[in-house]
Structures are given as structure tokens and as C-alpha cells.
Design a protein around this motif. Structure first.
Motif, short mmCIF file in Angstrom:
data_model
loop_
_atom_site.label_atom_id
_atom_site.label_comp_id
_atom_site.label_asym_id
_atom_site.label_seq_id
_atom_site.Cartn_x
_atom_site.Cartn_y
_atom_site.Cartn_z
N THR A 15 3.85 1.53 -1.06
CA THR A 15 4.54 1.49 -2.42
C THR A 15 3.71 1.99 -3.45
OG1 THR A 15 5.71 -0.69 -1.52
CG2 THR A 15 6.01 0.18 -3.99
N THR A 16 2.52 1.42 -3.39
CA THR A 16 1.69 2.10 -4.37
C THR A 16 1.28 3.68 -4.15
OG1 THR A 16 0.36 0.28 -4.40
CG2 THR A 16 -0.89 2.39 -5.23
N ASP A 17 1.40 4.12 -3.02
CA ASP A 17 1.27 5.77 -2.77
C ASP A 17 2.37 6.41 -3.22
OD1 ASP A 17 -1.35 5.45 -1.67
OD2 ASP A 17 -0.41 5.42 0.46
N ASP A 72 0.96 -1.30 0.01
CA ASP A 72 0.12 -0.02 -0.03
C ASP A 72 0.83 1.13 0.03
OD1 ASP A 72 -2.35 -1.71 0.04
OD2 ASP A 72 -2.58 -1.25 2.13
N LYS A 74 2.84 7.01 -7.17
CA LYS A 74 1.97 7.72 -7.72
C LYS A 74 2.80 9.15 -8.17
CE LYS A 74 -2.21 6.69 -5.16
NZ LYS A 74 -3.11 6.93 -4.07
#
Length: 392
Positions: free
Chosen positions: A149-151, A147, A154
Motif C-alpha cells: 500500500t505504501t508503494d 508495504d 507514492k
């Protein structure tokens, strides 16, 4: 030379015993002492260890959550990394599960806050927090790391050559203002090489493709002429590129080399590893201190850091050029420690701040001592404290 190393690290140990820092962080206060003392004791440099280390360790464990900063270099996230490192090396019992919820809240909230202001920096921003999160993955869980890493992802930007990350702190140490969003920072401390290494370590499904694209972008800025350095420190898109980066851990070709090297090892890519070797071979021939902006003996931007880096690279590759380079930079470290700026009164150079008394890992005698200790062992695992500098 090795006897000189032993005498020097013994002197450093005695000096560090006397330091009573009231702040608790990895790079600038207690962290460097604990890492140095751990390796000093492990290698048996002294016949017996001192109670001072145990007392400082207890002191650190009691206060490590009190830091006013969040950053990896000088805040609580770096302290969490150090705590985890001490656990892994069986120096302390595992305290992390008892503060698991606090760690999750801390890393998650602050990583998102950093990302919102596009602060993708290893030392001072969200990338450092992501590094710590991945280091504690067994405790925090795979989903928590994914999670964050996903942020982080961006923040991916692009230009005509490919994708890159906007690095807020390319001018942080100069005036603490937000950099132009066209800056591409190629330093290990603040820029793309640290992104490459940490995404390679996390290794989510899309990591290899992203890492490959970033390395391709970096490679596109390699000098095609015989310049001092192969890569610039910072690229301002639309401006002329200056190929005169320093030779150091913090900025310059070495950071680029370690990006290729770490990614090459983690993804089993021989082309990337060979690229790293070629960059390091070029760096190994750079011996002029003035041209390379090597001013003091500190690890971050001085001779001891270069001695350690070439020592590590020699141990990993066995290439003779790196063996010669490591001893050269170790010798230059002793040259820098002559006269009034010796280990009894060591001062590191801090740009506009001038010469400052320093005992830290990054800029002081703790880092110098750790680099020297690496010459007293043939076991490359003993050098792995440098994970906190993205060198392993």
C-alpha cells in the motif's frame, strides 16, 4: 418474469458446460463459469448439479498458475482471488498456504513493477494486485499489505482541486499507449472510484483522510446543470469537461456512486452514503439506451450489469426507485436477447472489434447469468460474488 429467469439461467448453464477454454482467468474464461455454477447450484435452480462443474474446478486448480498474464482481470492475480473466494465458500480445501511464498513474490514484485510505470489500474495494473493482496491478508500478513500500500500511495498526484491518482490505462483499450499524466479517470474499472473502494477496504491509518480528499476532488467535478450524466468519464486538466458518460458498470456515474457508497459504509459516513443514493436516483431515471450508450446485454457495459447493480442497490436500501429500475433493466436484458443474438448464440459488442461470441463473466453469458440469478434470491449475501467487481 422469474420463470423466464429460471429458464434462461438453465440454458446458460447448459451452454457453459460445453465450453473448453485453454486459458485460465477470472473475467474472461474459467472464472466466470465457476462463479456462475457455484451460485446456480447454491440456489437450487436445477434438481442436481452436473459433474462438469467438478471437472472444470479440478481443471482450474491444476492450471490456475499457468497464466501468462499477471493482471487481475485476465491473469494469475485474479485466479488467486477466485481461489480464495472458493475457499471462503467451502467449495475447496485451503490451498493458499501451500503456495504462500509464490503468492508473496508474485504480488510484491509485480506490484512494484506496475507502480514504477505509474500503472494504477484495477483491471490491468497494480491496484488489482493490491486488492488481491488485501483479500488474502490473513495469509500474507498485515505488514505485507501495508508495504504494498505504501508503494502504491507514492503515485499520488495533485492539481488545483486536490489529490488524485495518475491512471495510466485511461486510453489502454484504444491504443495501449501511456496517457497524458494530467488525465483523471473517474471510471470504476480503471479510475479513482476503484482507488477509493480498495483504500477504504484496506483501512490503514491514513485511509480515511486520503479517501475523503479523493471524494472531495471527484465531487468538485459534478455537473451544476441538468446534464445526461452528473460526472464525466475522464478529465483532461485544462480541457473542457464533457458530461456525457455512459450508464454502465465500467464507466459513468454508477462507479462514482459506488465509491461514495462503499466508503460511506466502511467509514460509517452518512453524508457519503446519501451522496451515493442521490447519484443512483439520478441514474435510475436514465432509461434511453441510445443516449446512455447501452448496446448489448453484457454485464460490463450492457443491460444485465445495470439490472444487477440496481438489484443490489435496492436490496441494500429498500428504495422503490431502485426496485423499478432493476426490473426495467432486467426486462431490457430479455429484449436484447431476442432474435439472432439470443442466449444460444450470444454476441457482445467490443467496439472496433464489433460483435463477438462471448461466454465470459465481464462480456458474456456467464455475467448475464450471474445477474439473473440475483433475482432468484432475497439474501443479499448471495450477490457477494460481485466483490470481484468492487460492488460489495
Amino acid at each position: 418474469m422469474l420463470q423466464k429467469v429460471k429458464d434462461s439461467v438453465s440454458l446458460i448453464e447448459s451452454k457453459l458446460q460445453l465450453q473448453n477454454q485453454v486459458e485460465y482467468n477470472l473475467y474472461y474464461t474459467h472464472g466466470g463459469f465457476l462463479l456462475f455454477q457455484f451460485l446456480f447450484t447454491k440456489l437450487g435452480v436445477a434438481e442436481k448439479s452436473h459433474d462438469v462443474f467438478e471437472n472444470k474446478l479440478i481443471d482450474f486448480l491444476e492450471h490456475f498458475q499457468e497464466s501468462k498474464e499477471i493482471t487481475f482481470s485476465e491473469g494469475i492475480s485474479g485466479n488467486i482471488w477466485l481461489l480464495n473466494y472458493l475457499v471462503q465458500n467451502e467449495l475447496i480445501e485451503d490451498l493458499l498456504p501451500t503456495i504462500n511464498k509464490e503468492i508473496q513474490d508474485l504480488l510484491s514484485l509485480n506490484s512494484k513493477n506496475f507502480n514504477q510505470i505509474t500503472n494504477y489500474d484495477f483491471l490491468h495494473g497494480s491496484l488489482g494486485l493490491l486488492f488481491v493482496t488485501n483479500s488474502c491478508k490473513k495469509l500474507l500478513g498485515e505488514k505485507f499489505v501495508m508495504d504494498l500500500t505504501t508503494d502504491f500511495l507514492k503515485g499520488l498526484k495533485s492539481n488545483e482541486r486536490g489529490s488524485y491518482y495518475n491512471n495510466w490505462l485511461s486510453v489502454f483499450e484504444v491504443n495501449k499507449r501511456v496517457a497524458d499524466n494530467t488525465d483523471i479517470n473517474l471510471s470504476l474499472s480503471h479510475g479513482l472510484p476503484s482507488v477509493v473502494i480498495i483504500l477504504s477496504q484496506i483501512n490503514i491509518p491514513e485511509s480515511k483522510e486520503i479517501v475523503g480528499n479523493i471524494l472531495k476532488l471527484i465531487k468538485s467535478y459534478e455537473s451544476t446543470s441538468h446534464t445526461l450524466s452528473l460526472y464525466p468519464s475522464v478529465i483532461k486538466v485544462g480541457h473542457e469537461i464533457e458530461y456525457k458518460s455512459r450508464l454502465a458498470w465500467c464507466y459513468g456515474d454508477i462507479g462514482v456512486a459506488f465509491a461514495f457508497w462503499q466508503a460511506g459504509k466502511l467509514f460509517n459516513n452518512e453524508e457519503w452514503k446519501n451522496e451515493a443514493i442521490q447519484i443512483m436516483l439520478h441514474a435510475s431515471k436514465r432509461r434511453d439506451l441510445k443516449d446512455n450508450l447501452v448496446v448489448d446485454a453484457a454485464f460490463c457495459h450492457g443491460t444485465s450489469g445495470l439490472a444487477h447493480i440496481f438489484n443490489r442497490f435496492y436490496k441494500e436500501t429498500g428504495i422503490q426507485d431502485f426496485d423499478e429500475a432493476r426490473w426495467y433493466w432486467l426486462e431490457q436484458t430479455f429484449v436484447k436477447l431476442e432474435d439472432e443474438n439470443n442466449l444460444e448464440n450470444f454476441k457482445s459488442f467490443h467496439g472496433i472489434k464489433g460483435w463477438t461470441l462471448d461466454y465470459s463473466l465481464l462480456d458474456g453469458i456467464a455475467g448475464i447469468g450471474l445477474a439473473m440469478l440475483g433475482f432468484l434470491t432475497e439474501d443479499i449475501e448471495d450477490l457477494n460474488w460481485d466483490k470481484c467487481l468492487l460492488l460489495s
